[in-house]
Scaffold this motif. Structure first.
Motif, mmCIF file in Angstrom:
data_model
loop_
_atom_site.group_PDB
_atom_site.id
_atom_site.type_symbol
_atom_site.label_atom_id
_atom_site.label_comp_id
_atom_site.label_asym_id
_atom_site.label_seq_id
_atom_site.Cartn_x
_atom_site.Cartn_y
_atom_site.Cartn_z
ATOM 1 N N THR A 148 0.819 -1.209 0.000
ATOM 2 C CA THR A 148 0.000 0.000 0.000
ATOM 3 C C THR A 148 0.854 1.260 0.000
ATOM 4 O OG1 THR A 148 -0.124 0.086 2.413
ATOM 5 C CG2 THR A 148 -1.821 -1.206 1.269
ATOM 6 N N GLU A 149 0.226 2.359 -0.357
ATOM 7 C CA GLU A 149 0.811 3.688 -0.207
ATOM 8 C C GLU A 149 -0.197 4.567 0.490
ATOM 9 O OE1 GLU A 149 2.585 5.600 -3.521
ATOM 10 O OE2 GLU A 149 3.580 3.789 -4.266
ATOM 11 N N GLU A 150 0.279 5.612 1.137
ATOM 12 C CA GLU A 150 -0.596 6.510 1.860
ATOM 13 C C GLU A 150 -0.851 7.786 1.062
ATOM 14 O OE1 GLU A 150 0.126 5.595 6.574
ATOM 15 O OE2 GLU A 150 1.472 7.036 5.604
ATOM 16 N N ILE A 151 -2.116 8.181 1.005
ATOM 17 C CA ILE A 151 -2.440 9.483 0.430
ATOM 18 C C ILE A 151 -2.098 10.556 1.451
ATOM 19 C CG2 ILE A 151 -4.283 10.902 -0.556
ATOM 20 C CD1 ILE A 151 -5.808 8.310 -1.097
ATOM 21 N N THR A 152 -2.551 10.356 2.655
ATOM 22 C CA THR A 152 -2.165 11.118 3.839
ATOM 23 C C THR A 152 -1.916 10.101 4.941
ATOM 24 O OG1 THR A 152 -4.490 11.366 4.494
ATOM 25 C CG2 THR A 152 -3.530 13.152 3.178
ATOM 26 N N PRO A 153 -1.233 10.461 6.021
ATOM 27 C CA PRO A 153 -0.961 9.493 7.079
ATOM 28 C C PRO A 153 -2.219 8.773 7.554
ATOM 29 C CG PRO A 153 0.303 11.487 7.457
ATOM 30 C CD PRO A 153 -0.600 11.775 6.297
ATOM 31 N N GLY A 154 -2.178 7.443 7.479
ATOM 32 C CA GLY A 154 -3.289 6.619 7.929
ATOM 33 C C GLY A 154 -4.333 6.323 6.878
ATOM 34 N N ASP A 155 -4.234 6.968 5.729
ATOM 35 C CA ASP A 155 -5.212 6.745 4.651
ATOM 36 C C ASP A 155 -4.525 5.972 3.534
ATOM 37 O OD1 ASP A 155 -7.300 6.773 2.871
ATOM 38 O OD2 ASP A 155 -7.665 8.929 2.989
ATOM 39 N N GLU A 156 -4.599 4.630 3.624
ATOM 40 C CA GLU A 156 -3.871 3.766 2.711
ATOM 41 C C GLU A 156 -4.707 3.343 1.514
ATOM 42 O OE1 GLU A 156 -2.633 0.509 5.151
ATOM 43 O OE2 GLU A 156 -0.742 1.490 5.689
ATOM 44 N N VAL A 157 -4.059 3.276 0.367
ATOM 45 C CA VAL A 157 -4.692 2.756 -0.839
ATOM 46 C C VAL A 157 -3.790 1.696 -1.442
ATOM 47 C CG1 VAL A 157 -5.967 4.881 -1.323
ATOM 48 C CG2 VAL A 157 -3.702 4.543 -2.332
ATOM 49 N N GLY A 158 -4.396 0.798 -2.186
ATOM 50 C CA GLY A 158 -3.637 -0.267 -2.836
ATOM 51 C C GLY A 158 -4.394 -0.741 -4.058
ATOM 52 N N LEU A 159 -4.063 -1.943 -4.503
ATOM 53 C CA LEU A 159 -4.712 -2.539 -5.661
ATOM 54 C C LEU A 159 -5.392 -3.839 -5.274
ATOM 55 C CD1 LEU A 159 -2.001 -2.068 -8.452
ATOM 56 C CD2 LEU A 159 -3.984 -0.626 -7.986
ATOM 57 N N SER A 160 -6.444 -4.151 -5.980
ATOM 58 C CA SER A 160 -7.153 -5.412 -5.794
ATOM 59 C C SER A 160 -7.349 -6.075 -7.151
ATOM 60 C CB SER A 160 -8.517 -5.183 -5.137
ATOM 61 O OG SER A 160 -8.394 -4.637 -3.855
ATOM 62 N N LEU A 161 -7.573 -7.379 -7.118
ATOM 63 C CA LEU A 161 -7.947 -8.131 -8.312
ATOM 64 C C LEU A 161 -9.396 -8.540 -8.131
ATOM 65 C CD1 LEU A 161 -7.154 -9.576 -10.978
ATOM 66 C CD2 LEU A 161 -6.588 -11.584 -9.581
ATOM 67 N N ILE A 162 -10.264 -8.025 -8.989
ATOM 68 C CA ILE A 162 -11.680 -8.338 -8.908
ATOM 69 C C ILE A 162 -12.067 -9.219 -10.089
ATOM 70 C CG2 ILE A 162 -12.253 -6.144 -10.042
ATOM 71 C CD1 ILE A 162 -14.937 -6.232 -8.509
ATOM 72 N N THR A 163 -12.748 -10.298 -9.811
ATOM 73 C CA THR A 163 -13.202 -11.218 -10.851
ATOM 74 C C THR A 163 -14.698 -11.440 -10.679
ATOM 75 O OG1 THR A 163 -11.080 -12.369 -10.781
ATOM 76 C CG2 THR A 163 -12.877 -13.475 -11.913
ATOM 77 N N ARG A 164 -15.433 -11.363 -11.766
ATOM 78 C CA ARG A 164 -16.866 -11.607 -11.682
ATOM 79 C C ARG A 164 -17.337 -12.468 -12.841
ATOM 80 N NH1 ARG A 164 -20.376 -7.390 -14.104
ATOM 81 N NH2 ARG A 164 -19.110 -6.022 -15.407
ATOM 82 N N SER A 165 -18.385 -13.210 -12.574
ATOM 83 C CA SER A 165 -18.944 -14.121 -13.562
ATOM 84 C C SER A 165 -20.389 -14.392 -13.178
ATOM 85 C CB SER A 165 -18.129 -15.419 -13.599
ATOM 86 O OG SER A 165 -18.582 -16.291 -14.608
ATOM 87 N N SER A 166 -21.126 -15.113 -14.033
ATOM 88 C CA SER A 166 -22.520 -15.415 -13.705
ATOM 89 C C SER A 166 -22.929 -16.738 -14.322
ATOM 90 C CB SER A 166 -23.452 -14.303 -14.187
ATOM 91 O OG SER A 166 -23.525 -14.292 -15.605
ATOM 92 N N TYR A 167 -23.993 -17.295 -13.778
ATOM 93 C CA TYR A 167 -24.567 -18.532 -14.293
ATOM 94 C C TYR A 167 -25.785 -18.278 -15.179
ATOM 95 C CZ TYR A 167 -21.783 -21.335 -10.977
ATOM 96 O OH TYR A 167 -20.767 -21.952 -10.295
ATOM 97 N N ASP A 168 -26.256 -17.039 -15.248
ATOM 98 C CA ASP A 168 -27.515 -16.769 -15.952
ATOM 99 C C ASP A 168 -27.382 -15.728 -17.068
ATOM 100 O OD1 ASP A 168 -27.082 -14.482 -14.517
ATOM 101 O OD2 ASP A 168 -29.068 -14.422 -13.584
#
Length: 330
Positions: A148-168
Motif C-alpha cells: 500500500t501507499e498513503e495518500i495522507t498518514p493513515g489513509d492507505e490505498v492499494g490494488l485489488s484483483l476483482i473477478t466476476r462471472s454469472s450462471y444466468d
C-alpha cells in the motif's frame, strides 16, 4: 511500498471448496502467521467479512453446477440447456438458475476463484482474499494486494484483483485490477488506468483463442486470462499512478467550475445515480474532488444488490475523475 515491504513473504496452502489446494502468499508478522481462511468451511449464510451470500436458502457459491439439455414438451425436440446448481433445500435437490445455448461457456465459481488466486500467487505480491459476493446466479471475488501507499498518514490505498462471472448470462466474465481505498473498502474500476480481461460466456467454434462472438474456446479461456493479466507485474507502477491521481484530487478544493467540468465528463451516468453521489458527498465527504471521488466509489462498492450497471458506472466515474486529475490538476 512501505507497508508490505517490511513484512516477510512465505507460502501456505489455500483450500478450495472441494478440498483441493493452491499455494498462496501469506505474511509472517510479529503476532504469528496470517493465512487465508478455508472458504469452503465458511458459513455462507452470514456476512463474515469474506462471504456475502444473498441466496434465500444459503446455498454455497461452490456447490456443483450442471448444464443439462432441455426438450420441447410436445415434439421432444431439444430446445436448449438449463443451468442448475445443487440445492439441498429443494424438493429435487437442484435449483434452476437460467437457460443458455449450446455454446454457452459455463464457468464454475470454483474455477473462477481458483484462477484468480493463481494469478495473485504468480504476481509474487502478498495478498489476501477479501470478499466474495454471491446471489445464486452472480459471483464476484476480490483479492486485495497488501502493498500500500498513503495518500495522507493513515489513509492507505492499494490494488485489488476483482473477478466476476454469472450462471444466468447477466454478467460477462471479467478479471480486472482496481484501485482500493482500504479505510472505507471503496473500489475504483478503470479500464483506462488498470489491466482488464473480459469476454462473453460463449465458446468460440473457431480455431483461434477468441472467435467473432467475442468468446474464448472452452479449453483456452484460462490461458487467455493468464496472458491478459500478466500485466499485473506492472502493479507497482499502476499503484504509484493511482496515488498520484488521488493526491491531486485531494489537493483540489471543490468549486462550482470543477464540479461542472467533472459532471460533463460522465454523461453516461444517469441523473438518479449522480444525485445519489451528491447526496453521499454533501453528507459524508470532505469538500474536495477527492471527497467527490470517494462518494462515487463508495456508492458503487457498497450496493446491497450489485448489478452490471454498478460496475460500468464505477468504471466511467473513476476513469473520469482520475483523467481529470491528470489533465487539469498536474
Amino acid at each position: 511500498m512501505a507497508t508490505a515491504n517490511k513484512q516477510k513473504k512465505n507460502t501456505a496452502e489455500i483450500h478450495a471448496g472441494d478440498g483441493a489446494t493452491l499455494d498462496a502468499v501469506v505474511l509472517a508478522e510479529s503476532t504469528g502467521q496470517v493465512s487465508h481462511r478455508d472458504i469452503g468451511q465458511i458459513t455462507v449464510t452470514d456476512i463474515d467479512g469474506i462471504t456475502i451470500n444473498r441466496t434465500k436458502s444459503g446455498i454455497s457459491p461452490f456447490v456443483p453446477i450442471l448444464k443439462t439439455p432441455t426438450y420441447s414438451q410436445n415434439s421432444g425436440t431439444q430446445s436448449g440447456f438449463a443451468v442448475e446448481i445443487e440445492d439441498p433445500g429443494s424438493e429435487t435437490g437442484y435449483k434452476h438458475v437460467g437457460n443458455v445455448s449450446k455454446n454457452y461457456l459455463l464457468l464454475s465459481n470454483e474455477e473462477v476463484r481458483d484462477l484468480a488466486v493463481e494469478i495473485a500467487v504468480q504476481s509474487g505480491l502478498p495478498f489476501k482474499e477479501s470478499r466474495i459476493f454471491w446471489d445464486g446466479s452472480r459471483f464476484c471475488h476480490i483479492v486485495d494486494f497488501l502493498e500500500t501507499e498513503e495518500i495522507t498518514p493513515g489513509d492507505e490505498v492499494g490494488l485489488s484483483l476483482i473477478t466476476r462471472s454469472s450462471y444466468d448470462k447477466s454478467w460477462r466474465y471479467e478479471s480486472a485490477l482496481m484501485g482500493k481505498r482500504f479505510v472505507c473498502d471503496n473500489g475504483a474500476l478503470s479500464g483506462e488506468f488498470f489491466a482488464r480481461v473480459s469476454f462473453k460466456h460463449l465458446a468460440s467454434q473457431g480455431t483461434s483463442g477468441v472467435g467473432p462472438d467475442d468468446g474464448p474456446k472452452e479449453e483456452s479461456w484460462k490461458e487467455i486470462v493468464r496472458q491478459g493479466m500478466s500485466v499485473i507485474d506492472q502493479a507497482p507502477d499502476n499503484l504509484d499512478r493511482f496515488v498520484t491521481g488521488l493526491r491531486a484530487l485531494k489537493s483540489a478544493e471543490m468549486t462550482d467550475v470543477r464540479l461542472r467540468e467533472v459532471w460533463r465528463s460522465i454523461p453516461t451516468v444517469g441523473d438518479s445515480i449522480k444525485g445519489q453521489i451528491m447526496s453521499r458527498y454533501v453528507q459524508h465527504e470532505e469538500p474536495t474532488l477527492f471527497g467527490l471521488f470517494n462518494a462515487g466509489t463508495w456508492l458503487f462498492s457498497h450496493r446491497e444488490k450489485m448489478t452490471a450497471a454498478d460496475f460500468s458506472n464505477n468504471d466511467v466515474f473513476s476513469s473520469a475523475m482520475l483523467g481529470y486529475a491528470f489533465e487539469h490538476l498536474n
